[in-house]
Scaffold this motif. Structure first.
Motif, PDB file in Angstrom:
ATOM      1  N   ILE A 133       7.059  -0.585  -1.255  1.00 49.94           N
ATOM      2  CA  ILE A 133       6.296   0.305  -2.202  1.00 49.94           C
ATOM      3  C   ILE A 133       7.361   1.349  -2.598  1.00 49.94           C
ATOM      4  O   ILE A 133       7.740   2.301  -2.041  1.00 49.94           O
ATOM      5  CB  ILE A 133       5.149   0.878  -1.342  1.00 49.94           C
ATOM      6  N   SER A 175      -2.618   5.268 -10.748  1.00 51.00           N
ATOM      7  CA  SER A 175      -3.017   3.972 -11.379  1.00 51.00           C
ATOM      8  C   SER A 175      -2.397   3.905 -12.549  1.00 51.00           C
ATOM      9  O   SER A 175      -2.205   4.635 -13.296  1.00 51.00           O
ATOM     10  CB  SER A 175      -4.499   4.219 -11.470  1.00 51.00           C
ATOM     11  N   ARG A 184      -2.329  -1.586 -11.582  1.00 49.24           N
ATOM     12  CA  ARG A 184      -1.652  -1.207 -10.266  1.00 49.24           C
ATOM     13  C   ARG A 184      -2.274   0.170  -9.700  1.00 49.24           C
ATOM     14  O   ARG A 184      -2.587   1.009 -10.542  1.00 49.24           O
ATOM     15  CB  ARG A 184      -0.015  -1.231 -10.340  1.00 49.24           C
ATOM     16  N   THR A 185      -2.813   0.059  -8.391  1.00 40.83           N
ATOM     17  CA  THR A 185      -3.158   1.457  -7.863  1.00 40.83           C
ATOM     18  C   THR A 185      -2.680   1.485  -6.530  1.00 40.83           C
ATOM     19  O   THR A 185      -2.503   0.382  -5.881  1.00 40.83           O
ATOM     20  CB  THR A 185      -4.831   1.058  -7.650  1.00 40.83           C
ATOM     21  N   LEU A 186      -2.235   2.811  -6.296  1.00 40.07           N
ATOM     22  CA  LEU A 186      -1.464   3.119  -5.053  1.00 40.07           C
ATOM     23  C   LEU A 186      -2.378   4.335  -4.320  1.00 40.07           C
ATOM     24  O   LEU A 186      -2.568   5.165  -5.132  1.00 40.07           O
ATOM     25  CB  LEU A 186       0.025   3.311  -5.092  1.00 40.07           C
ATOM     26  N   ALA A 201      -0.459   3.922   3.454  1.00 41.99           N
ATOM     27  CA  ALA A 201      -0.320   3.727   2.046  1.00 41.99           C
ATOM     28  C   ALA A 201      -1.091   2.325   1.788  1.00 41.99           C
ATOM     29  O   ALA A 201      -0.951   1.312   2.670  1.00 41.99           O
ATOM     30  CB  ALA A 201       1.011   3.604   1.504  1.00 41.99           C
ATOM     31  N   GLU A 203      -1.515  -0.401  -1.442  1.00 41.70           N
ATOM     32  CA  GLU A 203      -1.230  -0.821  -3.013  1.00 41.70           C
ATOM     33  C   GLU A 203      -1.846  -2.213  -3.376  1.00 41.70           C
ATOM     34  O   GLU A 203      -1.818  -2.987  -2.682  1.00 41.70           O
ATOM     35  CB  GLU A 203       0.304  -0.872  -3.173  1.00 41.70           C
ATOM     36  N   HIS A 204      -2.505  -2.219  -4.580  1.00 42.84           N
ATOM     37  CA  HIS A 204      -2.856  -3.476  -5.273  1.00 42.84           C
ATOM     38  C   HIS A 204      -2.231  -3.591  -6.530  1.00 42.84           C
ATOM     39  O   HIS A 204      -2.204  -2.587  -7.382  1.00 42.84           O
ATOM     40  CB  HIS A 204      -4.378  -3.396  -5.085  1.00 42.84           C
ATOM     41  N   GLN A 205      -1.921  -4.685  -6.814  1.00 44.21           N
ATOM     42  CA  GLN A 205      -1.484  -5.108  -8.290  1.00 44.21           C
ATOM     43  C   GLN A 205      -1.710  -6.566  -8.796  1.00 44.21           C
ATOM     44  O   GLN A 205      -2.064  -7.393  -8.014  1.00 44.21           O
ATOM     45  CB  GLN A 205       0.111  -4.822  -8.243  1.00 44.21           C
ATOM     46  N   TRP A 220      -1.000  -7.395  -2.659  1.00 42.87           N
ATOM     47  CA  TRP A 220      -1.521  -6.425  -1.698  1.00 42.87           C
ATOM     48  C   TRP A 220      -0.339  -6.053  -0.824  1.00 42.87           C
ATOM     49  O   TRP A 220       0.529  -6.654  -0.279  1.00 42.87           O
ATOM     50  CB  TRP A 220      -2.608  -6.733  -0.817  1.00 42.87           C
TER      51      TRP A 220
END
Length: 690
Positions: A133, A175, A184-186, A201, A203-205, A220
Motif C-alpha cells: 500500500i 477515495s 480505490r478506497t483506503l 489499513a 484497501e479496495h481497488q 483487496w
C-alpha cells in the motif's frame, strides 16, 4: 461502479475511525534516534558507498501520479515499469539494459522480507508488489549493481527495499474515482495498543480499463502492524494479506490490428486472466547497545497464483491438428519462510570511526504442485509438467568499512551462499532430483573525498543469480519427450562502477556513474514452454546521470537519464544485441506545493527504440508518457485530479517479435506483438486525515 461493489468497502471504512475515537490520549512519539528522510535531494556525502545508491521518501512517492502500483519503482533512476497482460500480474521490469521479465536479477524487499520468488510458475525471480500500500511506505531505498555484501541471489542488476512506516501521524481515508470504472478506497489509522502502537489499513481497488474485454480487476489489501520502541530497541510485527482477481488482455499481433481482426485495445482470447493471494507475518527487531547495532528479522507466509495466458493463439493447436487453442495455465502454490541476523560494530582507530558488519541469512520455500497445463477456455486437457519442490538457501556476509584518512573510505566485503534444491516429485520421474551448490562473492568499494562537497566512488564485485530448480534437474523435455540440456544452478556475474556525487551547489544533488555488468550465461527457465533455453553470456555497460534540486521546501525538480549498450557474447557472429534491452531512458519532473494551498506535479517518462531480435532487424518504437496532478489541500483534507497520459499518445507499453498463428492462417507468421499504453484518463482523489 455498481452499488454491490461499494458495500464491502462501506462496511469497513468506519471501523478504524471508531477505534481512533475510542482510543485514550496518546503520548507524543519519541524523537530519540529518529531520522527524517527528505528524499532524493538529501545529502549522502559521507554515507553513500556508490554514486548509484539512493533513496526516496513517502512524500516524494505520493507526489508522483502513477497508474500502476509497480510504478513506485520508477522513482529509481533508469527503472522502467510496463505491463504486457492483466492488471493483477507482476509488472515487467527494465533496468540497466536488461529486460528482467517480472523481476529476475533485481531483488526487492519489504522491510526484511524478500518479494521475489525463485522457481516461480511464471518465471525466475517473479516479484509482484501489488500487495504493498503506497501510503504506508515510509522510504524506498535502492542500490545498483552487485557491490553490496548484504544482497545475494537475484541482485546483480540491483536491489530495492520498501520500508513501511512505524506509525501514521494521522488516520487517513482516501477515495479515488476515474474513467473506465476505476475506484480505490483506503482507510488506515494508528491507535494505542498496550505499550505500543497498532497500525491498521484496508484497501479496495476495482478497474475495468479501456480494453474491449473488461479487466474486472479487483484487489483487496489488508495490514496490521504493531510497533514498539524505547531508547535502545525497536520492534515491528506485521501481518499482511492480499487478494487479486482479473481478466487479461494479452499482447495482440500487429497484423490482426492492421486487417481489422481486432483493435489496439482488443483481445485474442476472452478467457485469459488469473487470481493471486499472498499472506505473510513478519518480525523486525533493531537493538542499539553502545556502539553496536543488531538487526533481526523473520518472516513466513503463503502465496498462490493461477494464471491463464495465450500468446501464440492457434500455432501449437493447429500443429496438433485441433482447434483447442494455445492457452496455457501456470499454477503456483507455496509456503515461504526466512530471516536475517546482522550486527554492526563501530569503534575508533586511526582517529576515525570504523565499522564491521557480520550477518547471516536463511530462506526456504515449499512449493506444492507447481504446474504448467494446456487449457482451452480455462479447462485443462493436458498436463505439461507438475512438480513439488523444496528449496533452501543460506547466506553469510561480512563487510568492513575502513577509514584510514579523512578523504578515504575502503569497504571490502564478501558473502558466501549455499543453495539446496530438491525437485521431490515430477510428472516425469527422471526430472526429479536434488542438488546443492555454493558460491563465494567478494566485493570492494573505495570512496575518495569529500573535496568541495564532491565524492568519487570505485565499486566492483562478483554476484550471481540462481536458475529454476526444474531446469537444473531436467533430463527430459516435458513438451517434446526428447532430451533436454540442464542449466547451471548458479550463474556468476561481474560488476564494476565508477561514480561521482556532487553537492557543491546548495540544495542540488548531482550523481554520475559509469558501469559494467557481465554474466556468464543468460540461462533461464522458460515458464511459458516448460523447458530451459541455454544461451550465451552477456555484457552490458552504460552511463547514468541524475540531478535533484530542492530550492525550497515546497519545490522539487529532478532529472534522470541513462544510456546502455547490451550484447550477447557470441562467437559467430561475434556479438548480438539482447532483445528488449532499452538503450535510452529519461525520467524527469517538477513538483510544487506547500503544506496547505494549491499543489501540483508534472512528470515525463521516455524510453527509446530497442531491438526485438538479436540482429536489430526489428525495433520496438519509442515511448513517451506525461502524467500530471493538480490539487488543493488544507490541514486535514485535500482533493487532487490526476491526468494520466496527458498527451494522449498512442505508444506501446510493450512489444515483442515472435511467431504466432491465427485460426484462419495456414502457417505461423513472425510478427510484432504489442500491448498499448492506456489512453488519456482522469482520476479524482479526495483525502481526509483524522
Amino acid at each position: 461502479m455498481p452499488l454491490p461493489r461499494l458495500l464491502p468497502v462501506s462496511a469497513v471504512v468506519l471501523l478504524p475511525i471508531f477505534l481512533h475515537a475510542q482510543a485514550p490520549a496518546e503520548p507524543q512519539p519519541t524523537e530519540l534516534g529518529e531520522i527524517v528522510i527528505e528524499g532524493k535531494a538529501e545529502s549522502l556525502i559521507g554515507t553513500a558507498t556508490s554514486a548509484s545508491k539512493g533513496q526516496t521518501s513517502t512524500k516524494e512517492l505520493l507526489e508522483r501520479p502513477f497508474s500502476r502500483r509497480g510504478e513506485m519503482l520508477e522513482s529509481i533512476p533508469g527503472v522502467i515499469i510496463t505491463q504486457h497482460s492483466g492488471d493483477g500480474k507482476a509488472n515487467q521490469f527494465f533496468v540497466r539494459g536488461a529486460n528482467l521479465d517480472h523481476g529476475t536479477d533485481f531483488l526487492i524487499y519489504l522491510d526484511g522480507m524478500p518479494v521475489n520468488f525463485r522457481n516461480h510458475a511464471h518465471g525466475q525471480g517473479y516479484a509482484d508488489i501489488n500487495f504493498i500500500i503506497p501510503e504506508l511506505v515510509g522510504e524506498l531505498e535502492y542500490w545498483k549493481g552487485n557491490y553490496y555484501a548484504q544482497h545475494g541471489d537475484l541482485s546483480s542488476s540491483g536491489a530495492a527495499r520498501f520500508k513501511l512506516v512505524d506509525e501514521l501521524p494521522q488516520g487517513i481515508l482516501t477515495s479515488t474515482w476515474g474513467e473506465y470504472e476505476f475506484s480505490r478506497t483506503l482507510i488506515a489509522d494508528t491507535i494505542q495498543a498496550g505499550e505500543g502502537k497498532l497500525t491498521m489499513a484496508l484497501e479496495h481497488q476495482f478497474y475495468n480499463g479501456p480494453w474491449a474485454l473488461n479487466s474486472d480487476a479487483t484487489r483487496w489489501n489488508g495490514l496490521l502492524r504493531w510497533h514498539w520502541e524505547d531508547g535502545t530497541d525497536k520492534i515491528n510485527i506485521t501481518a499482511m494479506g492480499y487478494q487479486g482477481d482479473w481478466m487479461s488482455t494479452d499482447q495482440v499481433p500487429q497484423r490482426a490490428i492492421d486487417d481489422g481482426t481486432t483493435t489496439r485495445f482488443g483481445f485474442m482470447d476472452a478467457t485469459n486472466g488469473g487470481h493471486s493471494r499472498r499472506y505473510s507475518l513478519a518480525f523486525d527487531w533493531t537493538h542499539e547497545e553502545g556502539r553496536t547495532t543488531t538487526r533481526t528479522s523473520a518472516y513466513a507466509g503463503y502465496y498462490d497464483l493461477d494464471l491463464f495466458s495465450n500468446f501464440t493463439y492457434f500455432q501449437n493447436s493447429l500443429a496438433r491438428g485441433d482447434l483447442l487453442g494455445d492457452q496455457f495455465e501456470q499454477q503456483d502454490q507455496r509456503w515461504f519462510f526466512g530471516g536475517e541476523l546482522a550486527r554492526d560494530w563501530r569503534f575508533d582507530a586511526l582517529g576515525h570511526e570504523q565499522r564491521f558488519t557480520l550477518g547471516v541469512q536463511l530462506r526456504g520455500e515449499w512449493i506444492n504442485g507447481i504446474g504448467l497445463y494446456n487449457t482451452t477456455s480455462r479447462d485443462r486437457f493436458n498436463v505439461v509438467r507438475k512438480d513439488d519442490i523444496f528449496q533452501s538457501s543460506y547466506g553469510l556476509f561480512s563487510e568492513f568499512e575502513f577509514k584510514p584518512l579523512d578523504w578515504l573510505r575502503v569497504i571490502p566485503g564478501v558473502r558466501g551462499d549455499l543453495i539446496h534444491s530438491d525437485v521431490q516429485q515430477s510428472t516425469l520421474p527422471e526430472n526429479a532430483g536434488t542438488l546443492s551448490k555454493g558460491i563465494v562473492s567478494p566485493k570492494l568499494s573505495v570512496i575518495f573525498g569529500p573535496w568541495a562537497d564532491t565524492e568519487f566512488y570505485l565499486n566492483g564485485g562478483l554476484g550471481f543469480h540462481s536458475n529454476d530448480a526444474r531446469g537444473v534437474n531436467i533430463v527430459t523435455d516435458p513438451a517434446t519427450g526428447g532430451g533436454a540440456n540442464r542449466v547451471d544452478p548458479l550463474v556468476r556475474t561481474y560488476g564494476a562502477e565508477f561514480g561521482i556525487r556532487n553537492e557543491s551547489i546548495s540544495k542540488l544533488v548531482n550523481t554520475l556513474s559509469f558501469w559494467l555488468l557481465r554474466s556468464d550465461s543468460e540461462l533461464i527457465y522458460v515458464g511459458d514452454a516448460g523447458n530451459t533455453e541455454p544461451g550465451p553470456g552477456s555484457q552490458r555497460y552504460g552511463v547514468e546521470l541524475a540531478s535533484y534540486w530542492r530550492p525550497t521546501d515546497w519545490a522539487m525538480v529532478d532529472f534522470e537519464g541513462t544510456w546502455t549498450d547490451a550484447h550477447l557474447r557470441t562467437e559467430n557472429p561475434p556479438s548480438q544485441d539482447i532483445p528488449g534491452s532499452i538503450p535510452y531512458t529519461i525520467n524527469a519532473g517538477i513538483t510544487l506545493g506547500k503544506a496547505e494551498g494549491f499543489f501540483g506535479s508534472l512528470r515525463g517518462r521516455y524510453f527509446g527504440r530497442r531491438p526485438l531480435n538479436e540482429t536489430q532487424d526489428i525495433q520496438a518504437l519509442e515511448s513517451f508518457q506525461v502524467n500530471a496532478r493538480v490539487g488543493y489541500r488544507r490541514k486535514n483534507w485535500e482533493i487532487a485530479v490526476d491526468c494520466l497520459n496527458l498527451l494522449n499518445r498512442s505508444d506501446n507499453d510493450i512489444e515483442y517479435f515472435y511467431s504466432s498463428q491465427l485460426a484462419t492462417e495456414a502457417a505461423p507468421v513472425e510478427d510484432r506483438h504489442i500491448h498499448p499504453i492506456e489512453p488519456r484518463m482522469l482520476r479524482v482523489s479526495v483525502t481526509w486525515r483524522f
